[in-house]
Design a protein around this motif. Structure first.
Motif, PDB file in Angstrom:
ATOM      1  N   ASP B  65      13.758  -1.273   1.862  1.00  0.00           N
ATOM      2  CA  ASP B  65      14.786  -1.864   0.998  1.00  0.00           C
ATOM      3  C   ASP B  65      15.429  -0.805   0.096  1.00  0.00           C
ATOM      4  N   GLY B  66      15.205   0.464   0.422  1.00  0.00           N
ATOM      5  CA  GLY B  66      15.987   1.491  -0.241  1.00  0.00           C
ATOM      6  C   GLY B  66      15.233   2.336  -1.232  1.00  0.00           C
ATOM      7  N   LYS B  67      14.307   1.741  -1.946  1.00  0.00           N
ATOM      8  CA  LYS B  67      13.639   2.588  -2.927  1.00  0.00           C
ATOM      9  C   LYS B  67      12.156   2.283  -3.023  1.00  0.00           C
ATOM     10  N   CYS B  68      11.470   3.235  -3.522  1.00  0.00           N
ATOM     11  CA  CYS B  68      10.039   3.097  -3.710  1.00  0.00           C
ATOM     12  C   CYS B  68       9.807   3.193  -5.200  1.00  0.00           C
ATOM     13  N   ASN B  69       9.853   2.071  -5.862  1.00  0.00           N
ATOM     14  CA  ASN B  69       9.719   2.110  -7.311  1.00  0.00           C
ATOM     15  C   ASN B  69       8.278   2.318  -7.706  1.00  0.00           C
ATOM     16  N   ILE B  70       8.063   3.350  -8.426  1.00  0.00           N
ATOM     17  CA  ILE B  70       6.692   3.672  -8.802  1.00  0.00           C
ATOM     18  C   ILE B  70       6.477   3.256 -10.234  1.00  0.00           C
ATOM     19  N   ASP B  71       5.550   2.349 -10.434  1.00  0.00           N
ATOM     20  CA  ASP B  71       5.341   1.952 -11.819  1.00  0.00           C
ATOM     21  C   ASP B  71       3.958   2.320 -12.328  1.00  0.00           C
ATOM     22  N   PHE B  72       3.279   3.164 -11.581  1.00  0.00           N
ATOM     23  CA  PHE B  72       2.010   3.629 -12.126  1.00  0.00           C
ATOM     24  C   PHE B  72       2.309   4.730 -13.129  1.00  0.00           C
ATOM     25  N   ALA B  73       1.375   4.915 -14.040  1.00  0.00           N
ATOM     26  CA  ALA B  73       1.552   5.960 -15.036  1.00  0.00           C
ATOM     27  C   ALA B  73       1.875   7.270 -14.334  1.00  0.00           C
ATOM     28  N   SER B  74       1.193   7.507 -13.265  1.00  0.00           N
ATOM     29  CA  SER B  74       1.459   8.714 -12.515  1.00  0.00           C
ATOM     30  C   SER B  74       0.843   8.561 -11.144  1.00  0.00           C
ATOM     31  N   THR B  75       1.593   8.843 -10.131  1.00  0.00           N
ATOM     32  CA  THR B  75       1.009   8.750  -8.801  1.00  0.00           C
ATOM     33  C   THR B  75       0.547  10.098  -8.291  1.00  0.00           C
ATOM     34  N   VAL B  76       0.904  11.148  -9.001  1.00  0.00           N
ATOM     35  CA  VAL B  76       0.589  12.462  -8.459  1.00  0.00           C
ATOM     36  C   VAL B  76      -0.550  13.158  -9.190  1.00  0.00           C
ATOM     37  N   THR B  77      -1.243  12.405 -10.040  1.00  0.00           N
ATOM     38  CA  THR B  77      -2.400  13.022 -10.684  1.00  0.00           C
ATOM     39  C   THR B  77      -3.526  13.101  -9.664  1.00  0.00           C
ATOM     40  N   VAL B  78      -3.317  13.958  -8.706  1.00  0.00           N
ATOM     41  CA  VAL B  78      -4.274  14.063  -7.625  1.00  0.00           C
ATOM     42  C   VAL B  78      -5.492  14.815  -8.083  1.00  0.00           C
ATOM     43  N   SER B  79      -5.262  15.951  -8.642  1.00  0.00           N
ATOM     44  CA  SER B  79      -6.397  16.649  -9.236  1.00  0.00           C
ATOM     45  C   SER B  79      -5.894  17.070 -10.600  1.00  0.00           C
ATOM     46  N   TYR B 162      -8.048   2.483   0.221  1.00  0.00           N
ATOM     47  CA  TYR B 162      -7.698   3.890   0.370  1.00  0.00           C
ATOM     48  C   TYR B 162      -6.173   3.982   0.365  1.00  0.00           C
ATOM     49  N   ALA B 163      -5.673   5.195   0.269  1.00  0.00           N
ATOM     50  CA  ALA B 163      -4.224   5.385   0.332  1.00  0.00           C
ATOM     51  C   ALA B 163      -3.923   6.527   1.282  1.00  0.00           C
ATOM     52  N   VAL B 164      -2.742   6.496   1.862  1.00  0.00           N
ATOM     53  CA  VAL B 164      -2.262   7.676   2.589  1.00  0.00           C
ATOM     54  C   VAL B 164      -0.888   8.029   2.041  1.00  0.00           C
ATOM     55  N   GLY B 165      -0.605   9.315   2.004  1.00  0.00           N
ATOM     56  CA  GLY B 165       0.696   9.780   1.554  1.00  0.00           C
ATOM     57  C   GLY B 165       0.987   9.308   0.143  1.00  0.00           C
ATOM     58  N   PRO B 166       2.255   9.292  -0.226  1.00  0.00           N
ATOM     59  CA  PRO B 166       2.609   8.882  -1.579  1.00  0.00           C
ATOM     60  C   PRO B 166       2.712   7.366  -1.692  1.00  0.00           C
ATOM     61  N   ALA B 167       1.584   6.683  -1.666  1.00  0.00           N
ATOM     62  CA  ALA B 167       1.592   5.222  -1.747  1.00  0.00           C
ATOM     63  C   ALA B 167       2.031   4.774  -3.129  1.00  0.00           C
ATOM     64  N   CYS B 168       2.783   3.693  -3.184  1.00  0.00           N
ATOM     65  CA  CYS B 168       3.233   3.158  -4.466  1.00  0.00           C
ATOM     66  C   CYS B 168       3.116   1.640  -4.441  1.00  0.00           C
ATOM     67  N   ALA B 169       3.578   1.007  -5.512  1.00  0.00           N
ATOM     68  CA  ALA B 169       3.388  -0.434  -5.662  1.00  0.00           C
ATOM     69  C   ALA B 169       4.126  -1.251  -4.608  1.00  0.00           C
ATOM     70  N   ASP B 170       5.073  -0.636  -3.925  1.00  0.00           N
ATOM     71  CA  ASP B 170       5.807  -1.357  -2.890  1.00  0.00           C
ATOM     72  C   ASP B 170       5.383  -0.957  -1.482  1.00  0.00           C
ATOM     73  N   SER B 171       4.420  -0.058  -1.379  1.00  0.00           N
ATOM     74  CA  SER B 171       4.007   0.415  -0.058  1.00  0.00           C
ATOM     75  C   SER B 171       3.254  -0.677   0.689  1.00  0.00           C
ATOM     76  N   PRO B 172       3.358  -0.657   2.011  1.00  0.00           N
ATOM     77  CA  PRO B 172       2.655  -1.674   2.798  1.00  0.00           C
ATOM     78  C   PRO B 172       1.140  -1.497   2.715  1.00  0.00           C
TER      79      PRO B 172
END
Lengths: 96, 455
Positions: B65-79, B162-172
């Motif tokens: 639907d066009g965008k991946c809205n990320i509403d987590f504080a941060s999705t890239v705090t991997v390490s 678990y997650a793969v790739g840049p999963a966000c609140a709209d990811s399947p």
């Protein structure tokens, strides 16, 4: 799969066309295309293609489709004959 | 320059004035200075895949639907920024080789950080491990071992989210079983996709078998959705299930028990990306089970792995029978004739557990016991042509019967490994075939022992 056919005329698959509400889920979940949709109703299109996995029954909202589900595995059936159903459910057999 | 907005990234990013010194190791868009760390550290951000190398962190593939809205504080705090670990004095040369690298900040006392976990995504339901989509050598060795029947039933991974790739609140959300091989098959197909993978506790059993046993069930699914707090992680209420889970899962029950809607995904994980691209629609071919030459071939080692134990007993019996004769028992005969009988048994194994599965569609007959008997007769015929000079006339047909019976029995057992034999059909063929197979073994035994007295 057309080349691989198993014994004909054995499946327990049955469909009550009157009870079918035409939701189409059985046709979606059938892994062998044994049940298909035609004119808004489910139809058994390939009876002998049925392997009695039970996916259609599990997802039929009206109980229109029926099958006795199970696994077509000789080792399991043999174990069931010898040791009874409960003992056969676990342990090493070369299928599920 | 200071903080700027970079498209596809959350929040603003500090960008230094001018060109930072040195070159960057990877073209990551959220990075403006590179310390040339080891690739191990880079892989934490970059999902451990080469495929991701060119993209850097782009905040995820846009959803349909066009965008991946990320509403987590941060999705890239991997390490989180790695703490400065005292590295010791490298000039100290005592006590053997240099020490192993410092421990990862993701490690927790009492837990083991599995090698396929590339980092963690922090969600409102807690940290979710993000797994690599490329299989490491250890994973591939595991696959090879299982295919050879080694530790086939001891390969479970922890159930949960678990997650793969840049999963966000709209990811399947893709649901799967906790058999390591199943999980590996799925994640290797997800490179470049941002998705959640909900792993059910199927006791380390694959999807279809677990569904048949009602381990992959709507009850387990609803429980797992609740335990993982999935409703706090994703905004939508959809779960994509592998189609073959349908024999254990009622989609209506799932909706009733946890409020999530079930979308039936394709049979094979290899179709999942096409399925997602096509707006969660599967073509007819994606809904059908196949049993191709390759799919049959990989099953052969496992079929053979079941045989060592019964084979030991059968060979002992064959050598024993071969020694019986006019002089009560002859060790010479046991060896010489026993070898011939063992060869006939081996031919039966080759015919029933190798040739029949591989050549399945081309062997006449529907019942597997019939297919096996035919293949066994063909292979056994070749064998007695080879052995005919050294043996008595009555012994040759006996060996042929043994090969055919062994092959028929093993082929019948192969029904359990196929995706198209119905229990009603297998039971029907077994009721007819087992008495005949038993009669064949008896006939062989009588002819084999009898011929020693005649000869």
């Amino acid at each position: 799969m057309e080349k691989l056919r198993y014994l004909p005329g054995v499946t327990t698959l049955a469909l009550d066309a009157d009870a079918c509400v035409g939701c189409g889920t059985c046709a979606v979940v059938c892994p062998h295309g044994a049940v298909r949709m035609q004119n808004g109703k489910a139809r058994i299109a390939d009876r002998d293609g049925c392997m009695e996995c039970g996916a259609c029954v599990q997802n039929c909202p009206t109980g229109a489709i029926r099958v006795t589900p199970g696994v077509g595995c000789a080792a399991y059936i043999l174990k069931k004959w010898i040791k009874g159903k409960n003992a056969a459910a676990g342990g090493e057999v070369n299928c599920c | 320059m200071a903080f700027i907005k970079v498209s596809g990234l959350v929040g603003k990013l500090y960008v230094p004035d001018g060109r930072p010194p040195g070159s960057k190791k990877h073209p990551c868009r959220d990075c403006f200075g590179c310390q040339q760390c080891s690739d191990d550290r880079c892989s934490l951000c970059r999902n451990g895949t080469r495929a991701a190398a060119g993209r850097g962190y782009d905040g995820g593939k846009p959803m349909r639907d066009g965008k991946c809205n990320i509403d987590f504080a941060s999705t890239v705090t991997v390490s989180e920024i790695l703490p400065t670990v005292p590295q010791g004095n490298s000039s100290e040369t005592c006590c053997g080789p240099p020490p192993a690298p410092a421990s990862s900040p993701n490690e927790r006392p009492g837990y083991r950080l599995l090698p396929f976990v590339a980092g963690f995504i922090h969600t409102p339901a807690g940290p979710v491990p993000r797994v690599a989509t490329a299989l490491a050598p250890a994973d591939l060795i595991g696959v090879a071992a299982v295919r050879c029947g080694i530790g086939r039933n001891r390969r479970a991974i922890a159930p949960g989210l678990y997650a793969v790739g840049p999963a966000c609140a709209d990811s399947p959300v893709l649901v799967t079983a906790n058999y390591k091989l199943t999980f590996d098959t799925l994640r290797r197909e997800l490179s470049g996709v941002g998705a959640w993978v909900l792993v059910l506790d199927t006791r380390g059993v694959n999807v279809w078998c677990a569904a048949g046993k009602k381990l992959f069930s709507h009850d387990e699914l609803a429980l797992r959705v609740q335990r993982t707090g999935l409703e706090r992680v994703v905004r939508h209420r959809r779960l994509i299930l592998p189609q073959l889970a349908a024999s254990g899962v009622s989609a209506r029950q799932v909706k009733k028990k946890c409020g999530f809607e079930v979308v039936w995904g394709p049979v094979r994980a290899s179709d999942i990306q096409t399925f997602l691209r096509n707006g969660m629609k599967a073509e007819a071919a994606m809904r059908r089970v196949t049993f191709t030459f390759g799919e049959r071939l990989v099953l052969v080692p496992v079929e053979l792995s079941f045989l060592p134990k019964p084979t030991a007993v059968i060979l002992a019996a064959l050598f024993l029978m071969s020694g019986i004769g006019g002089g009560i028992f002859s060790f010479d005969a046991a060896w010489a004739r026993g070898l011939a009988a063992a060869a006939a048994y081996a031919a039966g194994v080759l015919a029933g557990a190798v040739a029949t599965p591989v050549l399945l569609p081309w062997i006449p007959g529907r019942a597997f016991a019939v297919k096996g008997a035919l293949t066994g007769t063909a292979v056994g015929g070749l064998l007695i042509l080879l052995l005919r000079t050294g043996l008595h006339a009555a012994e040759l047909p006996a060996l042929l019967v043994l090969t055919a019976a062994v092959s028929s029995y093993l082929a019948m057992n192969f029904t359990g490994s196929t995706p198209f034999t119905s229990p009603s059909g297998v039971e029907k063929e077994m009721r007819r075939a087992i008495p005949l197979q038993a009669a064949a073994f008896l006939a062989f035994a009588l002819a084999w022992v009898g011929s020693a007295f005649v000869g």
